[in-house]
Design a protein around this motif. Structure first.
Motif, short mmCIF file in Angstrom:
data_model
loop_
_atom_site.label_atom_id
_atom_site.label_comp_id
_atom_site.label_asym_id
_atom_site.label_seq_id
_atom_site.Cartn_x
_atom_site.Cartn_y
_atom_site.Cartn_z
N VAL A 1 0.86 -1.19 0.00
CA VAL A 1 0.00 0.00 0.00
C VAL A 1 0.89 1.24 0.00
O VAL A 1 1.58 1.52 0.97
CB VAL A 1 -0.95 0.02 1.22
CG1 VAL A 1 -1.79 1.29 1.21
CG2 VAL A 1 -1.81 -1.22 1.24
N GLU B 1 -3.18 5.50 0.53
CA GLU B 1 -4.50 5.03 0.94
C GLU B 1 -5.38 6.23 1.23
O GLU B 1 -4.93 7.23 1.80
CB GLU B 1 -4.40 4.14 2.18
CG GLU B 1 -5.71 3.48 2.55
CD GLU B 1 -5.57 2.36 3.56
OE1 GLU B 1 -6.61 1.76 3.90
OE2 GLU B 1 -4.44 2.08 4.00
N VAL C 1 -7.23 1.92 -1.99
CA VAL C 1 -5.92 1.41 -1.63
C VAL C 1 -5.13 1.40 -2.94
O VAL C 1 -5.56 0.78 -3.92
CB VAL C 1 -5.99 0.00 -1.00
CG1 VAL C 1 -4.62 -0.56 -0.77
CG2 VAL C 1 -6.79 0.04 0.29
N GLN D 1 -1.44 1.13 -5.15
CA GLN D 1 -0.05 0.71 -5.28
C GLN D 1 0.54 1.49 -6.44
O GLN D 1 -0.03 1.51 -7.54
CB GLN D 1 0.05 -0.79 -5.52
CG GLN D 1 1.47 -1.31 -5.46
CD GLN D 1 1.52 -2.81 -5.42
OE1 GLN D 1 1.05 -3.47 -6.35
NE2 GLN D 1 2.08 -3.36 -4.37
N ILE E 1 -2.68 -6.03 -4.56
CA ILE E 1 -3.35 -4.83 -4.06
C ILE E 1 -4.87 -5.04 -4.02
O ILE E 1 -5.55 -4.50 -3.14
CB ILE E 1 -2.96 -3.57 -4.86
CG1 ILE E 1 -3.21 -2.32 -4.03
CG2 ILE E 1 -3.67 -3.50 -6.19
CD1 ILE E 1 -2.36 -2.18 -2.80
N ALA F 1 -6.99 -4.40 -0.67
CA ALA F 1 -8.13 -3.49 -0.74
C ALA F 1 -9.42 -4.18 -0.30
O ALA F 1 -10.22 -3.62 0.45
CB ALA F 1 -8.29 -2.93 -2.15
N ALA G 1 -9.48 -0.97 -5.23
CA ALA G 1 -8.05 -1.08 -5.53
C ALA G 1 -7.68 -0.29 -6.77
O ALA G 1 -8.46 -0.21 -7.72
CB ALA G 1 -7.68 -2.55 -5.74
#
Length: 143
Positions: free
Chosen positions: A71, A74, A79, A81, A97, A101, A108
């Motif tokens: 992560v 956020e 969430v 990446q 991810i 999430a 995600a």
């Protein structure tokens, strides 16, 4: 499949569509300037955080950089990446991810410099993961 599953998928789809629709209208984040390929990984994460802030995301937290479970950024809803590397992002990173999430009850997103593999695109489409590429001073929806 429960009503909650349908709601979550519908919510994620609406939220992804909303971010994509607004992406072109938003200015470039001010945290990093110049060619994105010259940014450090931290500048890339901060640029993503600024971009999300421009989209009125709330409770934005940039990760520690290590031992963060993948992560990087956020928000109250996402969430994220950030893959700031030379190659294309594969399905494993997108799956990771998505799992984080889902466990946190959020949507995600993966943001990268150089695109995604075919397997990553297929998984993201199936799972509703938002994929973005940053280039030419903009964040462009990839999926």
């Amino acid at each position: 499949m429960t009503n909650g599953d349908i709601y979550d998928r519908d919510y994620r789809a609406r939220r992804i569509a909303e971010l994509r629709a607004n992406a072109a209208a938003k200015a470039r984040p001010q945290s990093a300037t110049g060619d994105p390929s010259t940014w450090t990984w931290r500048e890339a994460e901060n640029a993503v955080a600024d971009w999300l802030r421009l989209h009125n995301e709330q409770q934005i937290v940039v990760g520690r950089g290590t031992h963060d479970g993948g992560v990087d950024v956020e928000t109250s809803r996402w969430v994220v990446q950030v893959k700031h590397w030379g190659g294309r992002v594969g399905a494993e990173a997108v799956r990771q991810i998505f799992g984080v999430a889902t466990a946190r009850g959020k949507a995600a997103m993966v943001v990268t410099l150089n695109g995604f593999t075919v397997d990553a695109l297929a998984f993201a489409e199936q799972a509703g993961v938002a994929l973005y590429v940053y280039r030419d001073g903009q964040f462009v929806a990839f999926s």
